[in-house]
Design a protein around this motif. Structure first.
Motif, PDB file in Angstrom:
ATOM      1  N   VAL A 192       0.350  25.972  44.962  1.00  0.00           N
ATOM      2  CA  VAL A 192       1.439  25.646  44.014  1.00  0.00           C
ATOM      3  C   VAL A 192       2.524  26.502  44.465  1.00  0.00           C
ATOM      4  O   VAL A 192       2.497  27.718  44.705  1.00  0.00           O
ATOM      5  CB  VAL A 192       0.968  26.084  42.776  1.00  0.00           C
ATOM      6  CG1 VAL A 192       1.993  25.639  41.842  1.00  0.00           C
ATOM      7  CG2 VAL A 192      -0.107  24.978  42.363  1.00  0.00           C
ATOM      8  N   TYR A 193       3.540  26.042  44.447  1.00  0.00           N
ATOM      9  CA  TYR A 193       4.939  26.765  44.937  1.00  0.00           C
ATOM     10  C   TYR A 193       5.718  26.610  43.811  1.00  0.00           C
ATOM     11  O   TYR A 193       5.796  25.527  43.124  1.00  0.00           O
ATOM     12  CB  TYR A 193       5.449  25.919  46.078  1.00  0.00           C
ATOM     13  CG  TYR A 193       4.593  26.198  47.428  1.00  0.00           C
ATOM     14  CD1 TYR A 193       4.999  27.202  48.226  1.00  0.00           C
ATOM     15  CD2 TYR A 193       3.681  25.464  47.774  1.00  0.00           C
ATOM     16  CE1 TYR A 193       4.434  27.164  49.401  1.00  0.00           C
ATOM     17  CE2 TYR A 193       3.020  25.614  48.880  1.00  0.00           C
ATOM     18  CZ  TYR A 193       3.524  26.552  49.696  1.00  0.00           C
ATOM     19  OH  TYR A 193       2.519  26.605  51.101  1.00  0.00           O
ATOM     20  N   ALA A 194       6.588  27.781  43.563  1.00  0.00           N
ATOM     21  CA  ALA A 194       7.835  27.842  42.770  1.00  0.00           C
ATOM     22  C   ALA A 194       9.062  27.983  43.457  1.00  0.00           C
ATOM     23  O   ALA A 194       9.046  29.319  43.981  1.00  0.00           O
ATOM     24  CB  ALA A 194       7.410  28.843  41.387  1.00  0.00           C
ATOM     25  N   ASN A 195       9.998  27.099  43.526  1.00  0.00           N
ATOM     26  CA  ASN A 195      11.053  27.469  44.007  1.00  0.00           C
ATOM     27  C   ASN A 195      10.933  27.666  45.479  1.00  0.00           C
ATOM     28  O   ASN A 195      11.734  28.496  45.984  1.00  0.00           O
ATOM     29  CB  ASN A 195      12.122  28.505  43.348  1.00  0.00           C
ATOM     30  CG  ASN A 195      12.612  28.165  41.961  1.00  0.00           C
ATOM     31  OD1 ASN A 195      12.680  26.754  41.675  1.00  0.00           O
ATOM     32  ND2 ASN A 195      13.111  29.024  41.401  1.00  0.00           N
ATOM     33  N   GLY A 196      10.154  27.259  46.074  1.00  0.00           N
ATOM     34  CA  GLY A 196       9.661  27.271  47.501  1.00  0.00           C
ATOM     35  C   GLY A 196       8.707  28.470  47.730  1.00  0.00           C
ATOM     36  O   GLY A 196       8.235  28.554  48.734  1.00  0.00           O
ATOM     37  N   THR A 197       8.364  29.084  46.770  1.00  0.00           N
ATOM     38  CA  THR A 197       7.656  30.486  46.962  1.00  0.00           C
ATOM     39  C   THR A 197       6.145  30.176  46.428  1.00  0.00           C
ATOM     40  O   THR A 197       5.999  29.613  45.295  1.00  0.00           O
ATOM     41  CB  THR A 197       8.082  31.870  46.308  1.00  0.00           C
ATOM     42  OG1 THR A 197       9.407  32.128  46.674  1.00  0.00           O
ATOM     43  CG2 THR A 197       7.107  32.816  46.442  1.00  0.00           C
TER      44      THR A 197
END
Length: 365
Positions: A192-197
């Protein structure tokens, strides 16, 4: 909780994050550093708790030098908490040799950016209680922190002492806490990524993460098969400050959805709180009942969550019925509900299929 219970809780938390940081050291450098930061943060809270209220393992240890001032805030990466402490310190324990770099068991620990002169240099330090010193994290990935030592021992109580740690999952006022849940019965393990992180890796079906503290705001959430760079779902989700969430990936892979449910993590003293979420794709609307007892939830559709209910603690048998039917499709015996604890119970799986329909209990606080 008593002061001793809070101390032991923080000890467990620090150990937990330390183990995760060590586990991910080679497998996932980003998570290694992320949990390393949380490990340091928990250790600092533990140090502050012990300095204020004493060592529960040594009742003779004095607490003569006063409490600790709250750490200064910094400018960390917006994808991660920015209140983790700095790195380098000076000084030794009284039993350390003069040429040692601090607490020899941890000296340096430069995997987290402590620097080679780091270590737990608080004990016997001539220049004040500076357990993690003034040096900021040295990776650009983390941003910086105040150059001043984050903890300073004082002779008098601080006029604005830091609040005692909250053992529940309520985030600080400018953060949200988010728990990720994999409830898709035919999806592989996912990252899982959030804003690419990357924020969580290799989450398998029925697995959930601990609550992750993130700055409040809107995030582009991407779900990818573990190790893949191709997203199977991208969705923008907003998380409000001071709020806890369960973000559940549900439905079959071909129709994967991501829903963020607001969690009520505040317990009721002496009582239990429960909530039901319907995450079983293909199953009809359902009623949840206590076996030979009252109906707790009625006509809950896939993707919906019932309101939290306050119930007596103890052991209870729960049953799931298609709405309007008298034939249970699932019986869950012996669900244990502890006092002063909050739970979410999710229905996952496939009615009449594989993996089968089942109840997945989660502890919210």
């Amino acid at each position: 909780m008593t002061n001793e219970e809070v101390t032991l809780y923080l000890w467990k938390q620090a150990s937990f994050y330390g183990l995760l940081a060590d586990y991910y050291k080679c497998a996932n450098p980003e998570l290694h550093h992320y949990y390393g930061r949380k490990h340091v943060e928990a250790l600092c809270r533990l140090a502050e708790q012990v300095a204020r209220y004493g060592d529960p393992f040594d009742q003779q240890s004095p607490n003569a030098n006063g409490p600790l001032v709250s750490p200064a805030s910094g400018n960390g990466n917006p994808s991660f908490p920015n209140n983790v402490l700095g790195a380098q310190g000076g000084g030794k324990r009284p039993d350390e040799p003069s040429n040692s770099a601090g607490y020899s068991g941890y000296g340096g620990y430069d995997g987290y950016g402590y620097g080679t002169n780091g270590g737990y240099s608080a004990y016997g330090s001539a220049n004040g209680y500076t357990p993690y010193g003034a040096n900021p994290y040295n990776e650009p990935y983390y941003g910086g922190y105040e150059q001043q030592s984050p903890y300073i021992r004082t002779e008098q109580p601080s006029p604005n002492p830091a609040p005692p740690p909250n053992p529940n999952n309520m985030p600080p006022s400018t953060y949200a806490s988010v728990r990720l849940l994999h409830a898709s019965p035919d999806a592989p393990a996912v990252d899982v990524y959030a804003n690419g992180t990357l924020i969580a890796s290799n989450i398998k079906y029925k697995d959930s993460t601990p609550y992750l503290m993130i700055p409040a705001g809107s995030y582009s959430i991407e779900i990818k098969p573990a190790g893949s760079q191709t997203a199977v779902l991208t969705k923008t989700v907003s998380f409000k400050e001071g709020t806890a969430y369960t973000a559940a990936a549900a439905g079959k892979l071909a129709n994967l959805t991501l829903n963020a449910y607001v969690d009520d993590v505040t317990p009721v003293q002496g009582q239990a709180k429960i909530r039901f979420i319907h995450l079983a794709p293909g199953a009809p609307n359902v009623d949840i009942k206590v076996k030979n007892g009252p109906t707790l939830y009625s006509d809950v559709a896939f993707g919906e969550a019932g309101a939290y209910l306050t119930v007596p603690p103890g052991s209870v048998d729960l049953q799931v019925f298609p709405t309007g039917s008298n034939k249970a499709v699932l019986t869950v015996p012996g669900v244990k509900l502890e006092p002063s604890t909050v739970y979410t119970i999710a229905a996952v799986g496939l009615a009449g299929g594989t993996p089968p329909l089942e109840a997945l209990p989660l502890q919210d606080s």
